[in-house]
Write a protein that holds these residues in place. Structure first.
Motif, short mmCIF file in Angstrom:
data_model
loop_
_atom_site.label_atom_id
_atom_site.label_comp_id
_atom_site.label_asym_id
_atom_site.label_seq_id
_atom_site.Cartn_x
_atom_site.Cartn_y
_atom_site.Cartn_z
N GLY A 7 0.82 -1.20 0.00
CA GLY A 7 0.00 0.00 0.00
C GLY A 7 0.86 1.26 0.00
N LEU A 8 0.33 2.33 -0.58
CA LEU A 8 1.04 3.61 -0.65
C LEU A 8 0.31 4.67 0.14
N PHE A 9 1.06 5.61 0.69
CA PHE A 9 0.53 6.69 1.50
C PHE A 9 1.26 7.96 1.08
N ASN A 10 0.53 8.96 0.60
CA ASN A 10 1.11 10.26 0.24
C ASN A 10 0.43 11.32 1.08
N ALA A 11 1.21 12.28 1.57
CA ALA A 11 0.63 13.30 2.44
C ALA A 11 1.35 14.63 2.30
#
Length: 103
Positions: free
Chosen positions: A73-77
């Motif tokens: 999974g990817l998480f961008n913030a």
């Protein structure tokens, strides 16, 4: 917090907090506040930091970062600190393990 889930594997969210605990713990030091907010978000989502950049959004200190978890999974913030208000914009993409094949 405002959350949108266009499908089962995608989440977009915007969160904000006035005088957040992460800022108080950081002694109101801007870079330390952004570091602690980033580290907290990664820990809560069980993601590992892949990359980050220091930014400036409309004159306010900001931080862009991304991470991934063990299942891919990817998480961008993006974090933006405007005075004592901390904003966080998130895009998370869940990658599920492939379904088992029946024999």
């Amino acid at each position: 917090m405002i959350v949108a889930n266009p499908n089962a594997e995608t989440t977009y969210a915007i969160a904000w907090d006035d005088n957040p605990p992460v800022e108080r713990v950081s002694g109101q030091a801007v870079e330390r506040t952004l570091d602690n907010a980033r580290d907290g978000a990664l820990a809560r989502t069980q993601t590992t930091l892949m990359g980050e950049s220091h930014a400036n959004y409309l004159g306010y200190p900001a931080r862009d970062f991304s991470g991934h978890n063990q299942s891919g999974g990817l998480f961008n913030a993006r974090l933006i600190l405007k005075g004592t208000r901390l904003y966080m914009m998130i895009a998370a993409f869940l990658r599920r393990a492939p379904a088992a094949t029946k024999m």
